[in-house]
Design a protein around this motif. Structure first.
Motif, mmCIF file in Angstrom:
data_model
loop_
_atom_site.group_PDB
_atom_site.id
_atom_site.type_symbol
_atom_site.label_atom_id
_atom_site.label_comp_id
_atom_site.label_asym_id
_atom_site.label_seq_id
_atom_site.Cartn_x
_atom_site.Cartn_y
_atom_site.Cartn_z
ATOM 1 N N GLY A 91 50.781 17.149 -30.605
ATOM 2 C CA GLY A 91 52.127 17.334 -30.080
ATOM 3 C C GLY A 91 53.167 16.336 -30.526
ATOM 4 N N THR A 92 52.869 15.443 -31.475
ATOM 5 C CA THR A 92 53.852 14.459 -31.916
ATOM 6 C C THR A 92 54.238 14.650 -33.383
ATOM 7 N N THR A 93 53.238 14.765 -34.245
ATOM 8 C CA THR A 93 53.463 14.858 -35.688
ATOM 9 C C THR A 93 53.401 16.320 -36.124
ATOM 10 N N THR A 94 54.260 16.694 -37.079
ATOM 11 C CA THR A 94 54.225 18.045 -37.628
ATOM 12 C C THR A 94 54.083 17.971 -39.145
ATOM 13 N N LEU A 102 46.764 21.437 -42.000
ATOM 14 C CA LEU A 102 47.101 20.188 -41.321
ATOM 15 C C LEU A 102 47.927 20.460 -40.076
ATOM 16 N N GLN A 103 48.887 21.380 -40.142
ATOM 17 C CA GLN A 103 49.708 21.681 -38.985
ATOM 18 C C GLN A 103 48.868 22.204 -37.826
ATOM 19 N N ARG A 104 47.898 23.074 -38.115
ATOM 20 C CA ARG A 104 47.037 23.565 -37.024
ATOM 21 C C ARG A 104 46.294 22.415 -36.363
ATOM 22 N N ARG A 105 45.832 21.479 -37.159
ATOM 23 C CA ARG A 105 45.098 20.346 -36.605
ATOM 24 C C ARG A 105 46.025 19.407 -35.811
ATOM 25 N N LEU A 106 47.268 19.288 -36.258
ATOM 26 C CA LEU A 106 48.223 18.397 -35.590
ATOM 27 C C LEU A 106 48.777 18.980 -34.296
ATOM 28 N N HIS A 165 40.371 26.577 -44.967
ATOM 29 C CA HIS A 165 39.289 25.770 -44.380
ATOM 30 C C HIS A 165 38.350 25.255 -45.470
ATOM 31 N N ARG A 166 38.033 26.115 -46.430
ATOM 32 C CA ARG A 166 37.113 25.704 -47.496
ATOM 33 C C ARG A 166 37.754 24.636 -48.370
ATOM 34 N N LEU A 167 39.028 24.812 -48.696
ATOM 35 C CA LEU A 167 39.729 23.818 -49.507
ATOM 36 C C LEU A 167 39.748 22.466 -48.808
ATOM 37 N N TRP A 168 39.979 22.468 -47.504
ATOM 38 C CA TRP A 168 40.004 21.215 -46.743
ATOM 39 C C TRP A 168 38.643 20.510 -46.835
#
Length: 304
Positions: free
Chosen positions: A192-195, A184-188, A281-284
């Protein structure tokens, strides 16, 4: 410096949703945030217990029904929160079950994986667009040192239908919490707002051990003064992950004592397995398929 609640900045004007907040770590997390000025939502399965918990907290506290063992309830809770709050600053994925006998959720998922991981995965995806526009917003997911114990993501039998180990199933669910946070952090990061941050409470004196086998439970009870810390101390890593301005996305907070069992919160490392990008990635992808929830943030491409 030993980080305590006294170091927590004021949270005035912020909205925090805390799952499993009627008791234990969740209650102490909600109390700490409310006493610093946040408007706190106790997202709980039993609303009567939630109301009693809210009455014990000084501050702006409300209750939202949420049963993480039911995707229908997760969707209803998300809809209720969306109807009430135009923005969310903090989503604290705290609720969990541990070492349950073999059971399934209403959707047929193994109870620990379904509650600890899939329920929170779905809730986060359904609420994330309320966090994305908010500078400094955070998703904090509570994992456990149990993510290291006999833990792996068993894609060939995620729901433990062929055999069942309550300890290994718990480890899988807590490992999934971490892998979810890191992906999730990589996607966020592009927004630039949510971590996304993770935390664990060490060994804390809560009722989470109620499903531990009787012999082990008696041993834990006898050793409680030596091995564990109060729930208020166990909540400190979560509170720091949620509020400390120095926190970085993708960090993991836990106690600073021996074997991370107790102490003051600091950044810690998770197991080598938790950083496996291919498994993350697979788990996501599997989690999206199982829950039917798609996130408003896409995967990071190789070019990015």
């Amino acid at each position: 410096m030993k980080w305590t609640e006294q170091q927590m900045p004021r949270q005035d004007g912020r909205v925090a949703v805390v799952t499993g907040a009627n008791t234990g770590l969740g209650f102490e997390t909600a109390r700490g945030l409310a006493e610093r000025g946040a408007a706190v939502v106790l997202a709980v399965r039993d609303t009567e217990k939630g109301k009693r918990a809210a009455a014990r907290i000084n501050g702006d506290v409300s209750v939202q029904e949420l049963d993480l063992t039911s995707l229908e309830s997760v969707r209803a809770a998300a809809a209720g929160l969306r109807a009430t709050y135009p923005r969310i600053d903090l989503l604290i994925n705290n609720a969990g079950v541990m070492y349950t006998p073999k059971q399934v959720t209403r959707d047929g998922f193994e109870m620990q994986f379904g509650t600890n991981h899939l329920g929170h995965f779905a809730l986060t995806g359904l609420l994330l667009d309320l966090l994305l526009p908010v500078p400094g917003s955070r998703v904090v997911t509570v994992s456990s040192t149990g993510h290291r114990i006999n833990a792996a993501i068993h894609f060939d039998d995620l729901q433990w239908e062929r055999s069942y180990s309550r300890i290994a199933a718990y480890g899988q669910s807590k490992l999934a919490n971490l892998m979810f946070t890191y992906e999730l952090q990589r996607r966020l990061a592009a927004h630039g707002t949510t971590t996304a941050v993770a935390a664990h409470p060490g060994i804390s004196d809560t009722d989470l051990v109620r499903n531990t086998p009787a012999v082990a439970r008696r041993l834990i009870t006898w050793l409680t003064p030596v091995l564990t810390q109060p729930a208020a101390a166990g909540a400190l890593p979560t509170l720091r992950a949620a509020t400390d301005p120095s926190v970085l996305g993708g960090q993991y907070y836990g106690p600073d004592g021996l074997a991370e069992r107790r102490g003051y919160p600091r950044p810690v490392a998770s197991s080598p397995d938790s950083y496996d990008l291919t498994v993350q990635h697979r788990l996501w992808a599997v989690s999206e398929d199982l829950t039917g929830v798609r996130f408003p943030v896409g995967p990071v491409t190789a070019a990015a």
